[in-house]
Scaffold this motif. Structure first.
Motif, PDB file in Angstrom:
ATOM      1  N   LEU A   1       0.830  -1.209   0.000  1.00 26.63           N
ATOM      2  CA  LEU A   1       0.000   0.000   0.000  1.00 26.63           C
ATOM      3  C   LEU A   1       0.862   1.254   0.000  1.00 26.63           C
ATOM      4  CD1 LEU A   1      -2.798  -1.050   2.506  1.00 26.63           C
ATOM      5  CD2 LEU A   1      -3.015  -0.772   0.022  1.00 26.63           C
ATOM      6  N   GLN A   2       1.952   1.228   0.753  1.00 25.84           N
ATOM      7  CA  GLN A   2       2.849   2.389   0.797  1.00 25.84           C
ATOM      8  C   GLN A   2       3.420   2.684  -0.594  1.00 25.84           C
ATOM      9  OE1 GLN A   2       3.432   4.662   3.094  1.00 25.84           O
ATOM     10  NE2 GLN A   2       4.797   5.707   1.686  1.00 25.84           N
ATOM     11  N   LYS A   3       3.822   1.656  -1.310  1.00 25.71           N
ATOM     12  CA  LYS A   3       4.358   1.862  -2.666  1.00 25.71           C
ATOM     13  C   LYS A   3       3.294   2.415  -3.595  1.00 25.71           C
ATOM     14  CE  LYS A   3       8.078  -1.384  -2.317  1.00 25.71           C
ATOM     15  NZ  LYS A   3       9.051  -2.137  -3.029  1.00 25.71           N
ATOM     16  N   LEU A   4       2.073   1.903  -3.477  1.00 22.67           N
ATOM     17  CA  LEU A   4       0.980   2.389  -4.314  1.00 22.67           C
ATOM     18  C   LEU A   4       0.616   3.831  -3.975  1.00 22.67           C
ATOM     19  CD1 LEU A   4      -1.217  -0.841  -4.233  1.00 22.67           C
ATOM     20  CD2 LEU A   4      -0.091   0.126  -6.260  1.00 22.67           C
ATOM     21  N   ARG A   5       0.643   4.177  -2.682  1.00 29.18           N
ATOM     22  CA  ARG A   5       0.366   5.562  -2.259  1.00 29.18           C
ATOM     23  C   ARG A   5       1.440   6.506  -2.762  1.00 29.18           C
ATOM     24  NH1 ARG A   5      -0.850   3.704   3.006  1.00 29.18           N
ATOM     25  NH2 ARG A   5       1.201   4.370   3.621  1.00 29.18           N
ATOM     26  N   THR A   6       2.689   6.135  -2.594  1.00 27.65           N
ATOM     27  CA  THR A   6       3.810   6.975  -3.024  1.00 27.65           C
ATOM     28  C   THR A   6       3.760   7.245  -4.522  1.00 27.65           C
ATOM     29  OG1 THR A   6       5.183   6.137  -1.217  1.00 27.65           O
ATOM     30  CG2 THR A   6       6.332   7.145  -3.072  1.00 27.65           C
ATOM     31  N   ALA A   7       3.296   6.259  -5.282  1.00 26.77           N
ATOM     32  CA  ALA A   7       3.205   6.412  -6.740  1.00 26.77           C
ATOM     33  C   ALA A   7       1.957   7.192  -7.162  1.00 26.77           C
ATOM     34  CB  ALA A   7       3.207   5.035  -7.397  1.00 26.77           C
ATOM     35  N   GLY A   8       1.102   7.548  -6.203  1.00 25.44           N
ATOM     36  CA  GLY A   8      -0.104   8.305  -6.534  1.00 25.44           C
ATOM     37  C   GLY A   8      -1.194   7.460  -7.174  1.00 25.44           C
ATOM     38  N   ILE A   9      -1.161   6.154  -6.920  1.00 23.29           N
ATOM     39  CA  ILE A   9      -2.139   5.247  -7.503  1.00 23.29           C
ATOM     40  C   ILE A   9      -3.357   5.100  -6.592  1.00 23.29           C
ATOM     41  CG2 ILE A   9      -2.520   2.839  -8.206  1.00 23.29           C
ATOM     42  CD1 ILE A   9       0.470   2.864  -9.127  1.00 23.29           C
TER      43      ILE A   9
ATOM     44  N   GLU B   1      -9.216   3.136  11.480  1.00 23.36           N
ATOM     45  CA  GLU B   1      -8.994   2.459  10.204  1.00 23.36           C
ATOM     46  C   GLU B   1      -8.760   3.461   9.076  1.00 23.36           C
ATOM     47  OE1 GLU B   1     -11.600  -1.536  10.429  1.00 23.36           O
ATOM     48  OE2 GLU B   1     -12.729   0.320  10.121  1.00 23.36           O
ATOM     49  N   ILE B   2      -8.013   3.003   8.086  1.00 25.47           N
ATOM     50  CA  ILE B   2      -7.818   3.778   6.862  1.00 25.47           C
ATOM     51  C   ILE B   2      -8.405   2.961   5.724  1.00 25.47           C
ATOM     52  CG2 ILE B   2      -6.168   4.830   5.277  1.00 25.47           C
ATOM     53  CD1 ILE B   2      -4.248   5.113   7.644  1.00 25.47           C
ATOM     54  N   PHE B   3      -9.285   3.582   4.961  1.00 25.67           N
ATOM     55  CA  PHE B   3      -9.893   2.937   3.806  1.00 25.67           C
ATOM     56  C   PHE B   3      -9.221   3.482   2.551  1.00 25.67           C
ATOM     57  CE2 PHE B   3     -12.875   2.215   7.115  1.00 25.67           C
ATOM     58  CZ  PHE B   3     -13.433   0.987   6.817  1.00 25.67           C
ATOM     59  N   TYR B   4      -8.748   2.564   1.717  1.00 26.17           N
ATOM     60  CA  TYR B   4      -7.999   2.921   0.518  1.00 26.17           C
ATOM     61  C   TYR B   4      -8.875   2.809  -0.715  1.00 26.17           C
ATOM     62  CZ  TYR B   4      -4.025   2.557   3.600  1.00 26.17           C
ATOM     63  OH  TYR B   4      -3.155   2.750   4.634  1.00 26.17           O
ATOM     64  N   LYS B   5      -8.602   3.681  -1.688  1.00 22.77           N
ATOM     65  CA  LYS B   5      -9.292   3.612  -2.979  1.00 22.77           C
ATOM     66  C   LYS B   5      -8.329   4.065  -4.063  1.00 22.77           C
ATOM     67  CE  LYS B   5     -11.229   8.218  -3.212  1.00 22.77           C
ATOM     68  NZ  LYS B   5     -12.394   9.007  -3.552  1.00 22.77           N
ATOM     69  N   VAL B   6      -8.603   3.645  -5.278  1.00 24.62           N
ATOM     70  CA  VAL B   6      -7.798   4.044  -6.432  1.00 24.62           C
ATOM     71  C   VAL B   6      -8.152   5.487  -6.764  1.00 24.62           C
ATOM     72  CG1 VAL B   6      -7.301   3.589  -8.866  1.00 24.62           C
ATOM     73  CG2 VAL B   6      -7.678   1.679  -7.294  1.00 24.62           C
ATOM     74  N   CYS B   7      -7.124   6.309  -6.948  1.00 27.00           N
ATOM     75  CA  CYS B   7      -7.351   7.729  -7.230  1.00 27.00           C
ATOM     76  C   CYS B   7      -6.740   8.158  -8.564  1.00 27.00           C
ATOM     77  CB  CYS B   7      -6.796   8.591  -6.094  1.00 27.00           C
ATOM     78  SG  CYS B   7      -5.014   8.464  -5.886  1.00 27.00           S
ATOM     79  N   ASN B   8      -6.251   7.205  -9.329  1.00 28.87           N
ATOM     80  CA  ASN B   8      -5.569   7.504 -10.579  1.00 28.87           C
ATOM     81  C   ASN B   8      -6.383   6.916 -11.742  1.00 28.87           C
ATOM     82  OD1 ASN B   8      -3.760   7.183 -12.849  1.00 28.87           O
ATOM     83  ND2 ASN B   8      -2.092   7.695 -11.469  1.00 28.87           N
ATOM     84  N   GLU B   9      -7.018   7.784 -12.500  1.00 29.48           N
ATOM     85  CA  GLU B   9      -7.881   7.344 -13.598  1.00 29.48           C
ATOM     86  C   GLU B   9      -7.098   6.589 -14.675  1.00 29.48           C
ATOM     87  OE1 GLU B   9     -10.909   9.274 -16.889  1.00 29.48           O
ATOM     88  OE2 GLU B   9     -10.466  10.407 -15.072  1.00 29.48           O
ATOM     89  N   GLN B  10      -5.866   7.002 -14.903  1.00 29.61           N
ATOM     90  CA  GLN B  10      -5.026   6.327 -15.902  1.00 29.61           C
ATOM     91  C   GLN B  10      -4.789   4.868 -15.493  1.00 29.61           C
ATOM     92  OE1 GLN B  10      -1.094   8.041 -16.308  1.00 29.61           O
ATOM     93  NE2 GLN B  10      -0.967   7.420 -18.448  1.00 29.61           N
ATOM     94  N   VAL B  11      -4.517   4.647 -14.214  1.00 34.88           N
ATOM     95  CA  VAL B  11      -4.307   3.289 -13.714  1.00 34.88           C
ATOM     96  C   VAL B  11      -5.608   2.491 -13.802  1.00 34.88           C
ATOM     97  CG1 VAL B  11      -3.810   1.938 -11.635  1.00 34.88           C
ATOM     98  CG2 VAL B  11      -2.343   3.853 -12.264  1.00 34.88           C
ATOM     99  N   GLU B  12      -6.712   3.133 -13.465  1.00 31.57           N
ATOM    100  CA  GLU B  12      -8.009   2.465 -13.558  1.00 31.57           C
ATOM    101  C   GLU B  12      -8.250   1.972 -14.988  1.00 31.57           C
ATOM    102  OE1 GLU B  12     -12.734   3.443 -12.781  1.00 31.57           O
ATOM    103  OE2 GLU B  12     -11.210   4.761 -11.922  1.00 31.57           O
ATOM    104  N   ASN B  13      -7.974   2.808 -15.958  1.00 34.41           N
ATOM    105  CA  ASN B  13      -8.148   2.423 -17.356  1.00 34.41           C
ATOM    106  C   ASN B  13      -7.196   1.303 -17.755  1.00 34.41           C
ATOM    107  OD1 ASN B  13     -10.194   4.312 -17.743  1.00 34.41           O
ATOM    108  ND2 ASN B  13      -8.765   5.911 -18.366  1.00 34.41           N
ATOM    109  N   LEU B  14      -5.955   1.350 -17.282  1.00 36.28           N
ATOM    110  CA  LEU B  14      -4.986   0.289 -17.583  1.00 36.28           C
ATOM    111  C   LEU B  14      -5.427  -1.055 -17.023  1.00 36.28           C
ATOM    112  CD1 LEU B  14      -1.431   1.832 -17.023  1.00 36.28           C
ATOM    113  CD2 LEU B  14      -2.331   0.821 -19.114  1.00 36.28           C
ATOM    114  N   ILE B  15      -5.887  -1.057 -15.774  1.00 37.75           N
ATOM    115  CA  ILE B  15      -6.311  -2.314 -15.143  1.00 37.75           C
ATOM    116  C   ILE B  15      -7.486  -2.904 -15.917  1.00 37.75           C
ATOM    117  CG2 ILE B  15      -7.303  -3.346 -13.053  1.00 37.75           C
ATOM    118  CD1 ILE B  15      -4.298  -2.601 -12.835  1.00 37.75           C
ATOM    119  N   LYS B  16      -8.429  -2.067 -16.292  1.00 40.23           N
ATOM    120  CA  LYS B  16      -9.563  -2.550 -17.086  1.00 40.23           C
ATOM    121  C   LYS B  16      -9.095  -3.125 -18.418  1.00 40.23           C
ATOM    122  CE  LYS B  16     -13.025   0.482 -15.061  1.00 40.23           C
ATOM    123  NZ  LYS B  16     -13.910   1.643 -15.303  1.00 40.23           N
ATOM    124  N   LEU B  17      -8.125  -2.465 -19.037  1.00 35.91           N
ATOM    125  CA  LEU B  17      -7.572  -2.944 -20.300  1.00 35.91           C
ATOM    126  C   LEU B  17      -6.838  -4.278 -20.110  1.00 35.91           C
ATOM    127  CD1 LEU B  17      -7.027  -2.329 -23.316  1.00 35.91           C
ATOM    128  CD2 LEU B  17      -4.947  -1.176 -22.557  1.00 35.91           C
TER     129      LEU B  17
END
Length: 95
Positions: A56-64, A73-89
């Motif tokens: 999670l730390q690596k993903l946060r640092t990368a802005g993903i 508690e900390i709830f995490y979510k994807v905040c990078n639309e480019q990554v969202e599109n890549l994962i879907k692809l």
């Protein structure tokens, strides 16, 4: 050819972060289930909490991903639309 290597470097770094199977699984899971906490991820992935936290730390640092605190508690979510599109692809989930 475009010789602006800075933009290639940024994309390359993002792809490096996503290249680990556990991180890919975390990001895809967050996209499928919405915001999740570490305990939920730990149960789903059957992976130690410390390992999940490192990823999670690596993903946060990368802005993903980003985290939102709710009490202890900390709830995490994807905040990078480019990554969202890549994962879907990557997983054939584009409409």
């Amino acid at each position: 050819m475009d010789k602006d290597f800075d933009k290639y470097n940024d994309v390359s770094e993002m792809l490096k972060v996503l290249s680990h199977p556990v991180r890919l699984c975390i990001v895809r899971g967050l996209l499928e289930h919405g915001a999740c906490n570490v305990t939920y991820m730990q149960d789903c992935l059957d992976t130690p909490q410390s390992t999940i936290s490192q990823h999670l730390q690596k993903l946060r640092t990368a802005g993903i991903i980003e985290g939102r605190r709710n009490g202890l508690e900390i709830f995490y979510k994807v905040c990078n639309e480019q990554v969202e599109n890549l994962i879907k692809l990557f997983f054939g989930e584009n409409n």
